[in-house]
Scaffold this motif. Structure first.
Motif, PDB file in Angstrom:
ATOM      1  N   VAL A  48       0.858  -1.110   0.158  1.00 53.29           N
ATOM      2  CA  VAL A  48       0.176  -0.015   0.068  1.00 53.29           C
ATOM      3  C   VAL A  48       0.854   1.212   0.088  1.00 53.29           C
ATOM      4  N   LYS A  49       0.547   2.190  -1.005  1.00 55.06           N
ATOM      5  CA  LYS A  49       1.521   3.275  -1.110  1.00 55.06           C
ATOM      6  C   LYS A  49       1.295   4.372  -0.187  1.00 55.06           C
ATOM      7  N   HIS A  50       0.098   4.848   0.360  1.00 50.20           N
ATOM      8  CA  HIS A  50      -0.176   5.723   1.358  1.00 50.20           C
ATOM      9  C   HIS A  50      -0.291   5.342   2.744  1.00 50.20           C
ATOM     10  N   PHE A  51       0.203   6.091   3.780  1.00 47.24           N
ATOM     11  CA  PHE A  51       0.083   5.889   5.190  1.00 47.24           C
ATOM     12  C   PHE A  51      -1.326   5.991   5.594  1.00 47.24           C
ATOM     13  N   LYS A  52      -1.822   4.903   6.386  1.00 46.80           N
ATOM     14  CA  LYS A  52      -2.908   4.790   7.034  1.00 46.80           C
ATOM     15  C   LYS A  52      -2.515   5.043   8.575  1.00 46.80           C
ATOM     16  N   TRP A  53      -3.322   6.042   9.292  1.00 44.03           N
ATOM     17  CA  TRP A  53      -2.967   6.318  10.536  1.00 44.03           C
ATOM     18  C   TRP A  53      -4.293   6.650  11.178  1.00 44.03           C
ATOM     19  N   HIS A 106       0.052   3.784  13.147  1.00 43.82           N
ATOM     20  CA  HIS A 106      -0.204   2.941  12.034  1.00 43.82           C
ATOM     21  C   HIS A 106      -1.801   2.231  12.356  1.00 43.82           C
ATOM     22  N   GLN A 107      -2.272   2.203  11.201  1.00 47.52           N
ATOM     23  CA  GLN A 107      -3.548   1.475  11.445  1.00 47.52           C
ATOM     24  C   GLN A 107      -3.336   0.312   9.850  1.00 47.52           C
ATOM     25  N   LYS A 108      -3.939  -0.820  10.364  1.00 47.61           N
ATOM     26  CA  LYS A 108      -3.776  -1.973   9.061  1.00 47.61           C
ATOM     27  C   LYS A 108      -4.852  -1.710   8.137  1.00 47.61           C
ATOM     28  N   PRO A 109      -4.055  -1.646   6.739  1.00 43.24           N
ATOM     29  CA  PRO A 109      -5.116  -1.460   5.693  1.00 43.24           C
ATOM     30  C   PRO A 109      -6.009  -2.437   5.606  1.00 43.24           C
ATOM     31  N   THR A 110      -7.415  -2.275   4.840  1.00 44.17           N
ATOM     32  CA  THR A 110      -8.220  -3.154   4.684  1.00 44.17           C
ATOM     33  C   THR A 110      -7.795  -4.046   3.240  1.00 44.17           C
TER      34      THR A 110
END
Length: 215
Positions: A97-102, A111-115
């Motif tokens: 995944v190329k964008h930071f999910k937070w 950090h949040q885990k991507p779906t």
């Protein structure tokens, strides 16, 4: 407001190069993650690297710097590569995944885990990177990266260290994500996991030597 697209396919440039991918990814709206990230962070490394290491997503420091694996997890990876005899500057490192999910926690961005949907939307970027680099060995760091290419049935606890043929490279394997090692609750567990990571990377080095001898 930009229109969301179901897949990053809509943003892949014609006749892509790594430089063109980086530029195009900055306009990607294939999922909502772009709204809260500083920038898209694609891979870094030689155009014809023999090994490609894939993590989950950029973290806080990577999001700010625009480079993959430059934070604490990157330092763990660097140390493991040295111990395994793999020069960091000879491998390509990127993320599924190329964008930071937070999520905010005080002044910190955690950090949040991507779906699965976010991973799927981003997969064209990763597949295009792999098509350009054409590595001999792909090393997935953690379950998210492995499942992005091998499907949700993949389990690190069961399949770590095994080598599989793949459509993107002659060999694909998976091991621990360095950040998972950092999150382990005590020193003994962290050191045991580090040793397993290094052992897995030594087997990667063996495959790279075999691939080099065969060419």
């Amino acid at each position: 407001m930009p229109t969301l697209h179901p897949s990053a396919h809509d943003f892949i440039p014609a006749h892509p190069t790594l430089a063109r991918l980086w530029q195009a990814a900055q306009g990607c709206t294939a999922c909502n993650l772009y709204k809260h990230a500083t920038q898209a962070v694609l891979g870094e490394g030689p155009r014809e690297a023999a090994a490609c290491f894939i993590g989950e997503q950029p973290g806080d420091q990577e999001d700010l710097a625009g480079k993959p694996f430059v934070g604490p997890a990157g330092r763990v990876l660097d140390e493991a590569l040295v111990a395994a005899g793999i020069p960091r500057d000879e491998v390509y490192v990127t993320n599924a995944v190329k964008h930071f999910k937070w999520e905010p926690r005080g002044k910190k961005r955690l950090h949040q885990k991507p779906t699965l949907g976010e991973v799927k939307a981003c997969r064209p970027w990763l597949e295009t990177e792999l098509a350009i680099v054409k590595p001999q060995v792909i090393v997935c760091l953690g379950a998210t990266a492995a499942q992005s290419l091998l499907g949700p049935q993949f389990r690190i606890t069961r399949d770590r260290g095994r080598f599989f043929p793949s459509q993107w490279a002659p060999w694909l394997t998976a091991t621990y994500h360095p950040s998972a090692i950092l999150r382990m609750p005590d020193h003994a567990q962290r050191e045991a996991a580090r040793a397993q990571l290094v052992d897995d990377l030594r087997r990667v080095a063996e495959h790279l030597r075999s691939a080099g001898a065969a060419r």
